[in-house]
Scaffold this active site. Structure first.
Site, PDB file in Angstrom:
ATOM      1  N   ASP A 167       0.847  -1.205   0.000  1.00  0.00           N
ATOM      2  CA  ASP A 167       0.000   0.000   0.000  1.00  0.00           C
ATOM      3  C   ASP A 167       0.879   1.250   0.000  1.00  0.00           C
ATOM      4  OD1 ASP A 167      -2.298   1.483  -0.061  1.00  0.00           O
ATOM      5  OD2 ASP A 167      -3.082   0.769   1.849  1.00  0.00           O
ATOM      6  N   HIS A 305     -10.082  -2.127  -7.907  1.00  0.00           N
ATOM      7  CA  HIS A 305     -10.128  -1.091  -6.864  1.00  0.00           C
ATOM      8  C   HIS A 305      -9.310   0.142  -7.251  1.00  0.00           C
ATOM      9  CE1 HIS A 305     -10.151   0.809  -2.974  1.00  0.00           C
ATOM     10  NE2 HIS A 305      -8.846   0.670  -2.818  1.00  0.00           N
TER      11      HIS A 305
HETATM   12 FE1  N7H Z   1      -7.717   1.657  -1.435  1.00  0.00          FE
HETATM   13  N1  N7H Z   1      -6.153  -2.807  -0.611  1.00  0.00           N
HETATM   14  O1  N7H Z   1      -5.166  -3.218  -0.086  1.00  0.00           O
HETATM   15  O2  N7H Z   1      -6.983  -3.551  -1.138  1.00  0.00           O
HETATM   16  N2  N7H Z   1      -6.064   0.650  -1.984  1.00  0.00           N
HETATM   17  N3  N7H Z   1      -8.130   0.231  -0.052  1.00  0.00           N
HETATM   18  N4  N7H Z   1      -9.308   2.746  -0.775  1.00  0.00           N
HETATM   19  N5  N7H Z   1      -7.241   3.147  -2.719  1.00  0.00           N
HETATM   20  C1  N7H Z   1      -5.134   1.071  -2.887  1.00  0.00           C
HETATM   21  O3  N7H Z   1      -1.553   2.255  -5.164  1.00  0.00           O
HETATM   22  C2  N7H Z   1      -7.461  -0.930   0.167  1.00  0.00           C
HETATM   23  C3  N7H Z   1     -10.190   2.393   0.184  1.00  0.00           C
HETATM   24  C4  N7H Z   1      -7.945   4.315  -2.905  1.00  0.00           C
HETATM   25  O4  N7H Z   1      -4.187   6.582  -7.407  1.00  0.00           O
HETATM   26  C5  N7H Z   1      -4.095   0.087  -3.018  1.00  0.00           C
HETATM   27  O5  N7H Z   1      -0.860   2.916  -3.201  1.00  0.00           O
HETATM   28  C6  N7H Z   1      -8.057  -1.634   1.292  1.00  0.00           C
HETATM   29  C7  N7H Z   1     -11.269   3.327   0.257  1.00  0.00           C
HETATM   30  C8  N7H Z   1      -7.249   5.162  -3.859  1.00  0.00           C
HETATM   31  O6  N7H Z   1      -4.251   4.757  -8.593  1.00  0.00           O
HETATM   32  C9  N7H Z   1      -4.397  -0.923  -2.158  1.00  0.00           C
HETATM   33  C10 N7H Z   1      -9.090  -0.859   1.717  1.00  0.00           C
HETATM   34  C11 N7H Z   1     -11.007   4.279  -0.699  1.00  0.00           C
HETATM   35  C12 N7H Z   1      -6.119   4.471  -4.241  1.00  0.00           C
HETATM   36  C13 N7H Z   1      -5.660  -0.581  -1.515  1.00  0.00           C
HETATM   37  C14 N7H Z   1      -9.134   0.307   0.875  1.00  0.00           C
HETATM   38  C15 N7H Z   1      -9.760   3.908  -1.320  1.00  0.00           C
HETATM   39  C16 N7H Z   1      -6.134   3.206  -3.509  1.00  0.00           C
HETATM   40  C17 N7H Z   1      -2.903   0.133  -3.963  1.00  0.00           C
HETATM   41  C18 N7H Z   1     -10.069  -1.081   2.822  1.00  0.00           C
HETATM   42  C19 N7H Z   1     -11.790   5.503  -1.078  1.00  0.00           C
HETATM   43  C20 N7H Z   1      -5.056   4.954  -5.224  1.00  0.00           C
HETATM   44  C21 N7H Z   1      -1.714   0.772  -3.331  1.00  0.00           C
HETATM   45  C22 N7H Z   1      -9.864  -1.914   3.810  1.00  0.00           C
HETATM   46  C23 N7H Z   1     -13.085   5.620  -0.955  1.00  0.00           C
HETATM   47  C24 N7H Z   1      -5.521   4.811  -6.640  1.00  0.00           C
HETATM   48  C25 N7H Z   1      -1.353   2.085  -3.953  1.00  0.00           C
HETATM   49  C26 N7H Z   1      -4.554   5.423  -7.627  1.00  0.00           C
HETATM   50  C27 N7H Z   1      -5.166   2.235  -3.619  1.00  0.00           C
HETATM   51  C28 N7H Z   1      -6.397  -1.379  -0.638  1.00  0.00           C
HETATM   52  C29 N7H Z   1     -10.069   1.281   1.003  1.00  0.00           C
HETATM   53  C30 N7H Z   1      -9.149   4.635  -2.324  1.00  0.00           C
HETATM   54  C31 N7H Z   1      -3.519  -2.153  -1.981  1.00  0.00           C
HETATM   55  C32 N7H Z   1      -7.638  -2.959   1.894  1.00  0.00           C
HETATM   56  C33 N7H Z   1     -12.445   3.260   1.227  1.00  0.00           C
HETATM   57  C34 N7H Z   1      -7.688   6.545  -4.325  1.00  0.00           C
END
Ligand code: N7H
Length: 450
Positions: A167, A305
């Site tokens: 992340d 996602h």
């Molecule tokens: Fe997410 N995951 O591990 O599955 N998220 N996220 N997120 N997320 C991202 O690129 C995760 C949540 C965003 O700019 C990564 O740095 C988990 C919410 C945004 O390309 C991973 C949960 C919201 C991005 C995860 C969760 C977001 C992003 C890739 C909840 C907004 C960047 C790592 C438990 C409403 C997108 C990275 C971009 C990336 C995970 C929640 C948003 C691994 C586990 C609720 C904007």
């Protein structure tokens, strides 16, 4: 230029520590609290400038943020210009966020949360020592209502969230603050700091300048269930083993491999070298030569996602209004052997794990809440696709706050993009949260303190 000594450190760059406590409090004596805030607490608050270099980082970094109820308790009657903040996260619960209120920690649905201290360090002992210092200084003017101990995962999993994905790779670059890495979108400072260029709200109280709204969420992750789902629904690429086919499904739901390598650049096999290279690991935008971005999901599914929450060149023109800075940290222990053997998360509350999700933005309805409602929870986003993408397979719900809604993303199978893989359970369960305002140090000194 930007006054980095005045902006709380978590907003633009994050605390950069492996343990972070979220300590939620009620103000029980406003006058005493305000008098201790300037003289006692302010010197402990860590500005951005101190976090920029390792040798100026304090042993324990401290930030503080207030809910609308907290500002009310302090006698601050100004309208900060953000109705989501003013009404509190509970007001967004069902229709906007798609949460089930029954899963919320009761404290988040109540009226007791006035503020939160963020305390970050290398050890929990350090965090607790600083917490005692804060409590002694505040001298009974606050009481604890709730706390959540965040911690990086151990060993090789450090930096990875509980499903196993790296992340913290894609955060926006900011005009006047950061030098963009290849592929990183450069956005206006005012999307994240109030009163700066690009803040969508023109008139705010002067003291709110260089503060930011923080959306906090306790997002439980059902890890054994997620892993079982990947095995049960593994893809069927003949060149891959069963394990690799399960891994491939997870990577396509996420948009990155567990290593962090983007599937848009390496669709079928992981590439750990690419993952570790900051010059390349964010340098993609879902376009490819000779490729129809509106129909072709062979690289990255529309519903992934990563793509749902930042569609990059999937929107024309590229979105410049709906962005967040993410600063969360995992909480809870590793999966136990008993849980993995049963493929079920324990109901023991001490074994709950997930993400202490933190985002910063200058407008919550354009930031976190927008991403959740209009992108993640919207089965037809991005629109005008041959096959509707479905909701976000990691965080999407149907937006109605119903239990276990089935989610039907297409495009997860690179060999058959019309194939729908039904997800009949939630791997991420919202346990609630609150919206806060993280003020500048000068606002703490001149407006909030007495
Ligand atoms: Fe997410 N995951 O591990 O599955 N998220 N996220 N997120 N997320 C991202 O690129 C995760 C949540 C965003 O700019 C990564 O740095 C988990 C919410 C945004 O390309 C991973 C949960 C919201 C991005 C995860 C969760 C977001 C992003 C890739 C909840 C907004 C960047 C790592 C438990 C409403 C997108 C990275 C971009 C990336 C995970 C929640 C948003 C691994 C586990 C609720 C904007």
């Amino acid at each position: 230029g930007l006054n980095l000594t005045d902006i709380q450190g978590d907003i633009l760059i994050g605390m950069k520590k492996n343990k972070e406590l979220f300590f939620f409090f009620t103000i029980v004596n406003s006058t005493l609290f305000r008098s201790q805030l300037g003289s006692g607490i302010l010197p402990l608050i860590t500005p951005t400038s101190q976090l920029l270099a390792v040798d100026t980082q304090p042993t324990t970094a401290v930030n503080v943020a207030f809910s609308q109820r907290g500002l009310n308790a302090l006698g601050i009657t100004d309208d900060l210009g953000d109705s989501s903040f003013a009404n509190g996260q509970i007001d967004n619960v069902a229709t906007i966020l798609g949460d089930e209120t029954s899963n919320w920690e009761p404290v988040f649905a109540g009226s007791g949360i006035h503020g939160v201290f963020l305390l970050a360090s290398d050890t929990i002992d350090n965090v607790n020592a600083t917490l005692s210092q804060v409590q002694n200084l505040l001298n009974g003017s606050i009481t604890e209502v709730y706390s959540l101990q965040g911690q990086a995962r151990p060993g090789d999993e450090q930096g990875h969230e509980h499903f196993g994905f790296m992340d913290g790779i894609s955060n926006p670059a900011i005009t006047g603050f950061s030098t963009p890495l290849p592929g990183q979108q450069v956005l206006d400072l005012g999307l994240f700091l109030l009163g700066e260029s690009g803040d969508p709200v023109v008139s705010r109280p002067a003291w709110t300048k260089d503060g930011s709204f923080m959306a906090f969420r306790q997002l439980q992750q059902r890890v054994p269930e997620f892993n079982k789902f990947l095995v049960d629904n593994a893809l069927s690429n003949p060149n891959l083993t069963a394990d690799q086919n399960a891994e491939l499904l997870g990577a396509r739901m996420m948009g990155r491999w567990k290593s962090g390598a983007p599937v848009d650049l390496t669709p079928i096999v992981d590439d750990p070298v690419l993952a570790a290279d900051p010059q390349r690991n964010n340098d993609f935008n879902y376009t490819h030569s000779g490729f129809d971005i509106d129909t072709d999901q062979t690289h990255c599914p529309f519903s992934a996602h990563l793509r749902k929450t930042n569609p990059r060149a999937g929107l024309t023109p590229e979105d410049t209004a709906n962005h967040i800075i993410r600063a969360g940290i995992p909480y809870g222990p590793e999966v136990t052997d008993a849980e993995s053997a049963a493929n079920v998360s324990s109901t023991d509350p001490t074994l709950e794990r997930g993400l202490a999700f933190v985002t910063y933005q200058s407008d919550i309805a354009n930031g976190f809440a927008f991403l959740q409602q209009f992108w993640a929870n919207n089965a037809n986003f991005p629109g005008a696709k041959a096959t509707p993408p479905g909701v976000d397979p990691i965080i999407g719900t149907d937006g109605l706050g119903q239990a276990d809604v089935s989610r039907n993303p297409s495009g997860l199978d690179p060999n058959d993009s019309t194939k729908i893989i039904t997800i009949d359970q939630d791997f991420v369960v919202s346990r609630g949260g609150e919206y806060f305002f993280s003020p500048s140090l000068s606002a703490i000194q001149n407006t909030l303190a007495l």
